[in-house]
Design a protein around this motif. Structure first.
Motif, mmCIF file in Angstrom:
data_model
loop_
_atom_site.group_PDB
_atom_site.id
_atom_site.type_symbol
_atom_site.label_atom_id
_atom_site.label_comp_id
_atom_site.label_asym_id
_atom_site.label_seq_id
_atom_site.Cartn_x
_atom_site.Cartn_y
_atom_site.Cartn_z
ATOM 1 N N ASN A 21 57.557 69.921 34.797
ATOM 2 C CA ASN A 21 58.903 69.483 35.160
ATOM 3 C C ASN A 21 59.693 68.835 34.030
ATOM 4 N N ILE A 22 59.036 68.162 33.123
ATOM 5 C CA ILE A 22 59.746 67.460 32.045
ATOM 6 C C ILE A 22 59.784 68.288 30.764
ATOM 7 N N LEU A 23 58.647 68.880 30.412
ATOM 8 C CA LEU A 23 58.558 69.643 29.165
ATOM 9 C C LEU A 23 59.584 70.778 29.082
ATOM 10 N N GLN A 247 66.108 78.229 39.286
ATOM 11 C CA GLN A 247 66.217 77.676 40.636
ATOM 12 C C GLN A 247 67.041 76.384 40.603
ATOM 13 N N PRO A 248 68.365 76.505 40.680
ATOM 14 C CA PRO A 248 69.193 75.288 40.647
ATOM 15 C C PRO A 248 69.228 74.604 42.004
ATOM 16 N N GLY A 249 69.667 73.344 41.980
ATOM 17 C CA GLY A 249 70.074 72.674 43.201
ATOM 18 C C GLY A 249 71.507 73.084 43.489
ATOM 19 N N ALA A 300 66.557 69.531 41.964
ATOM 20 C CA ALA A 300 65.517 70.559 41.957
ATOM 21 C C ALA A 300 64.215 70.012 41.382
ATOM 22 N N VAL A 301 64.311 69.225 40.330
ATOM 23 C CA VAL A 301 63.116 68.658 39.699
ATOM 24 C C VAL A 301 62.430 67.660 40.638
ATOM 25 N N ILE A 302 63.220 66.752 41.227
ATOM 26 C CA ILE A 302 62.659 65.761 42.157
ATOM 27 C C ILE A 302 62.010 66.457 43.350
ATOM 28 N N SER A 303 62.682 67.470 43.871
ATOM 29 C CA SER A 303 62.150 68.206 45.025
ATOM 30 C C SER A 303 60.830 68.875 44.680
ATOM 31 N N ASN A 304 60.759 69.481 43.508
ATOM 32 C CA ASN A 304 59.533 70.173 43.107
ATOM 33 C C ASN A 304 58.377 69.195 42.892
#
Length: 348
Positions: A21-23, A247-249, A300-304
């Protein structure tokens, strides 16, 4: 010993969360746009190219001297974008694009919710080729960006109305178009020298991995796109074809113009992205770093991350409580609409 094992599992989990998610965002931040013309070729197709992400893609491609075929059902917006591109990038109108005298911007007005739309598109491309405007084999860049969304309860629309339109536009059309060009590229892969054989980029959605009430069909279609891209990428590597699904929010586009203005959407506006943010990802990581799926935007990142930690069943349970709130909000929206319609009838 047990404490050590739990600590080890926690560290490994944290590492995987960072890597997944961060990299990827670090790659985007420190990378520059790739030259798609040099890497893939001189022609590109962009579906849903008249606004939002599609329009941003068109400008980015044109700035690299790539000829475009833009497709949209909104003829007015489509013509406006074509005029913008011609004014900004064609010939000597811009000192930075003096070598673009051969660049072409073509438009095709099509509604991809129609089951015959891809056949109509292919016939139009063959017509262009017959008139020596382009060669179909030169089209090596495909942006499957078009989308169709309604936000209602599953029982509130007939199958042959918006449900079928979403399946047709968001999955069947994309599959048919991908199949057409993928076959051409594979059959002609030995004729391309010093370039990738082609690239296919999908505009998917984070809803494709989340339980999403009141947009069941849309989320399901986006899930299909992401899995389709992931699985196809394994075969595509053998054929030197790059695949990416973003995959955007929530993105600031016309996609949300005709759906209820629910409070949950206003909440998502806090995390809303600009189209250029999504396009930056596409141009910086496609075919790089082994990334096939990219979760775009903070939501999207938080959800994943949440889905990775708590799993689908607990996520679904949380979504149930959220959906109960959305249902009340949606009921208010429908009641207000019905009242407005009744008042309009009385005024008439």
């Amino acid at each position: 010993m047990i404490n050590f094992i739990l600590l080890f599992i926690g560290i490994i989990t944290l590492i995987f969360l960072i890597v997944n998610n961060i990299l990827p965002y670090l790659f985007v931040f420190f990378s520059k746009d790739q030259d798609f013309k040099k890497k893939y070729g001189e022609w590109a197709i962009v579906t849903g190219g008249s606004s939002g992400i599609g329009k941003s893609i068109a400008h980015r491609l044109a700035s690299q001297g790539i000829s475009l075929i833009l497709i949209s059902k909104d003829e007015n917006n489509l013509n406006e974008v074509i005029n913008e591109l011609n004014y900004k990038y064609y010939g000597n109108n811009n000192d930075n694009n003096k070598n673009n005298s051969n660049i072409k911007f073509l438009s095709i007005n099509l509604d991809f919710t129609n089951s015959e739309s891809v056949k109509d598109l292919i016939n139009k491309l063959k017509e262009f080729e017959l008139n020596k405007i382009l060669k179909i084999n030169d089209i090596r860049i495909l942006f499957n960006n078009v989308g169709f969304l309604t936000m209602e309860g599953f029982n509130q629309t007939q199958y042959d109305n918006d449900k079928l339109k979403m399946i047709q536009c968001n999955t069947l059309t994309t599959t048919e178009l991908t199949d057409y060009f993928y076959r051409i590229w594979v059959e002609n892969k030995n004729k391309i020298k010093s370039k990738k054989n082609g690239v296919i980029i999908f505009t998917s959605s984070i809803t494709g991995v989340l339980p999403t009430p009141f947009s069941v069909m849309y989320a399901s279609c986006k899930s299909f796109l992401s899995i389709f891209a992931t699985s196809l990428s394994l075969e595509a590597r053998y054929n030197d074809i790059d695949i990416l699904a973003v995959q955007p929010g929530k993105v600031c586009t016309n996609l949300f113009n005709k759906i209820p203005n629910l409070l949950v959407l206003k909440f998502l506006d806090l995390f809303q992205q600009k189209p250029d943010d999504v396009v930056n990802i596409m141009f910086r990581i496609t075919g790089r770093y082994g990334i096939i799926i990219f979760n775009s935007g903070l939501f999207a990142v938080i959800s994943n991350i949440a889905l990775s930690i708590i799993g689908i069943n607990i996520t679904n349970y949380i979504a149930y409580f959220i959906s109960n709130y959305i249902l009340k909000d949606y009921s208010i929206y429908r009641d207000n609409n019905n009242n407005n319609n009744n008042n309009n009838k009385k005024n008439k």
